[in-house]
Scaffold this motif. Sequence first.
Motif, PDB file in Angstrom:
ATOM      1  N   GLY A 171       0.809  -1.213   0.000  1.00 26.59           N
ATOM      2  CA  GLY A 171       0.000   0.000   0.000  1.00 26.59           C
ATOM      3  C   GLY A 171       0.834   1.250   0.000  1.00 26.59           C
ATOM      4  N   ASP A 172       0.129   2.366   0.043  1.00 31.58           N
ATOM      5  CA  ASP A 172       0.749   3.674  -0.063  1.00 31.58           C
ATOM      6  C   ASP A 172      -0.024   4.630   0.821  1.00 31.58           C
ATOM      7  OD1 ASP A 172       1.963   6.009  -0.773  1.00 31.58           O
ATOM      8  OD2 ASP A 172       1.469   5.914  -2.903  1.00 31.58           O
ATOM      9  N   ARG A 187      -9.679   1.312  10.850  1.00 36.48           N
ATOM     10  CA  ARG A 187      -9.893   1.858  12.193  1.00 36.48           C
ATOM     11  C   ARG A 187      -8.609   2.440  12.764  1.00 36.48           C
ATOM     12  NH1 ARG A 187     -13.002  -2.841  12.735  1.00 36.48           N
ATOM     13  NH2 ARG A 187     -11.306  -3.886  13.842  1.00 36.48           N
ATOM     14  N   ARG A 188      -7.498   1.775  12.511  1.00 35.70           N
ATOM     15  CA  ARG A 188      -6.217   2.268  13.020  1.00 35.70           C
ATOM     16  C   ARG A 188      -5.921   3.663  12.490  1.00 35.70           C
ATOM     17  NH1 ARG A 188      -3.896   1.566  17.268  1.00 35.70           N
ATOM     18  NH2 ARG A 188      -4.277   3.790  17.211  1.00 35.70           N
ATOM     19  N   LEU A 189      -6.135   3.870  11.218  1.00 34.10           N
ATOM     20  CA  LEU A 189      -5.868   5.171  10.623  1.00 34.10           C
ATOM     21  C   LEU A 189      -6.863   6.223  11.093  1.00 34.10           C
ATOM     22  CD1 LEU A 189      -4.922   4.147   6.978  1.00 34.10           C
ATOM     23  CD2 LEU A 189      -3.411   5.130   8.707  1.00 34.10           C
ATOM     24  N   VAL A 190      -8.115   5.818  11.255  1.00 34.01           N
ATOM     25  CA  VAL A 190      -9.126   6.764  11.753  1.00 34.01           C
ATOM     26  C   VAL A 190      -8.765   7.232  13.155  1.00 34.01           C
ATOM     27  CG1 VAL A 190     -11.523   6.987  12.481  1.00 34.01           C
ATOM     28  CG2 VAL A 190     -10.984   5.906  10.294  1.00 34.01           C
ATOM     29  N   VAL A 191      -8.363   6.304  14.010  1.00 40.89           N
ATOM     30  CA  VAL A 191      -7.978   6.665  15.378  1.00 40.89           C
ATOM     31  C   VAL A 191      -6.754   7.576  15.373  1.00 40.89           C
ATOM     32  CG1 VAL A 191      -7.095   5.749  17.555  1.00 40.89           C
ATOM     33  CG2 VAL A 191      -9.005   4.614  16.420  1.00 40.89           C
ATOM     34  N   LEU A 201      -8.269   3.249   2.833  1.00 37.96           N
ATOM     35  CA  LEU A 201      -8.292   3.047   4.274  1.00 37.96           C
ATOM     36  C   LEU A 201      -8.103   4.381   4.986  1.00 37.96           C
ATOM     37  CD1 LEU A 201      -5.936  -0.061   4.293  1.00 37.96           C
ATOM     38  CD2 LEU A 201      -8.438  -0.080   4.401  1.00 37.96           C
ATOM     39  N   GLY A 202      -8.753   4.516   6.128  1.00 33.66           N
ATOM     40  CA  GLY A 202      -8.613   5.730   6.916  1.00 33.66           C
ATOM     41  C   GLY A 202      -9.775   6.684   6.793  1.00 33.66           C
ATOM     42  N   ALA A 249      -4.799   5.762   3.398  1.00 35.98           N
ATOM     43  CA  ALA A 249      -3.861   4.918   2.663  1.00 35.98           C
ATOM     44  C   ALA A 249      -4.630   4.065   1.676  1.00 35.98           C
ATOM     45  CB  ALA A 249      -3.071   4.023   3.630  1.00 35.98           C
ATOM     46  N   THR A 250      -3.983   3.757   0.578  1.00 38.30           N
ATOM     47  CA  THR A 250      -4.523   2.766  -0.351  1.00 38.30           C
ATOM     48  C   THR A 250      -3.744   1.477  -0.153  1.00 38.30           C
ATOM     49  OG1 THR A 250      -2.984   3.380  -2.135  1.00 38.30           O
ATOM     50  CG2 THR A 250      -5.070   4.581  -2.007  1.00 38.30           C
TER      51      THR A 250
END
Length: 367
Positions: free
Chosen positions: A179-180, A218-222, A277-278, A234-235
């Motif tokens: 990913g990126d 969820r990790r990125l949202v937090v 993601l995020g 992130a993709t």
Amino acid sequence: MVKSRKAANGAYPRSWLSGAPPPRWVRVLPVLLLVGVGAASLTDSVPLDIGFLLGAVPPLAVLAYGPWATALLGAVTIALLTIPVFHLNQPGDTDLFTLGFVATLSVFVSFVRGRRDEQLDLERTVAETAQRAIVPDVRRRVGPVRCASLYRAAERGTLVGGDFFDVGPGPHGVRAVLGDVQGHGLSAVATVASVMGAFREAVLDDEDPESIAARLDRRLVVDSARTEHAELFATAVLLDFAPHGREVRVLACGHPPPVLLRGGAVSTLELDPGPPLGLGLADVVPGTVATVPLRPGDRLLLASDGVLEARDASGAFYPFVERLAGMTGVGLDELPHEIWADLSRFAPRIQDDVTLLILTVDTSGPG
């Protein structure tokens, strides 16, 4: 993110001006200057006015030698000026005092440079160890899956940037991710570390790609909530290899799908991608997992935007799939480097992280 890690995972080889040991010609130059001036003065009975050249010897010695060697070269320089046989135009006291001061100052500078180099080497070692812990080298074989990878960070001198990838075994099979994250270089390292930690936990706990994607989301949202206007996202592409090795489940989250190399044919997998993601949408609008049957010898190639969005001087995108069609006969371990060489020729100025991950199932060996 794959010895320089430019030879392996991403760090470009350091140049002499970036902290690498000086090249041989730099070490030889002050000695050659001493020998050259001395030899020239001995071959002519008429005094030569070239003694001023010796003033460059101590400063040149600082570039490549420690304080003791610099002091020795400074002493030899003064000796050449004062020994009558060399006929170096009989320097006055002012010339000798000036050269002595320059030699003494060069010894001090050499001492300081040596201490600073030791500290920089220690800090570089710590930084490289930390970066390798975030995105370690992928093993050549993980269970029944053989792996080949390559990483080139956009920011020179670093081993990791905004791209991430990993292949890990777990109780539910072998899982892979590429990913990126938003941005690249050192500013993206913290996000990469967070995503990779979440993925490694998910490999052990979650049973399907959708659950893994939801955990990463969820990790990125937090993490984003901790910083105002962070907008971390992130993709990614997630792969879940079946234990029997005859199929793989693939989930794309805002990232281009993998490319399948089957014999002499090259094709892009058709996927129904989910959101990046995020954004907090992985549970709300999940992507569709595609099950891809695998034949012996099939290779799945995952690439980051640094490959797919590279442009030549005219602004044309790198024709990734078309170029791969001419590389189907290249071996698994050599293919990432073959692609990198071709990409470098096509787009001399690559300004994004470049990541390649190639996976194939081999049930003939130990798994």
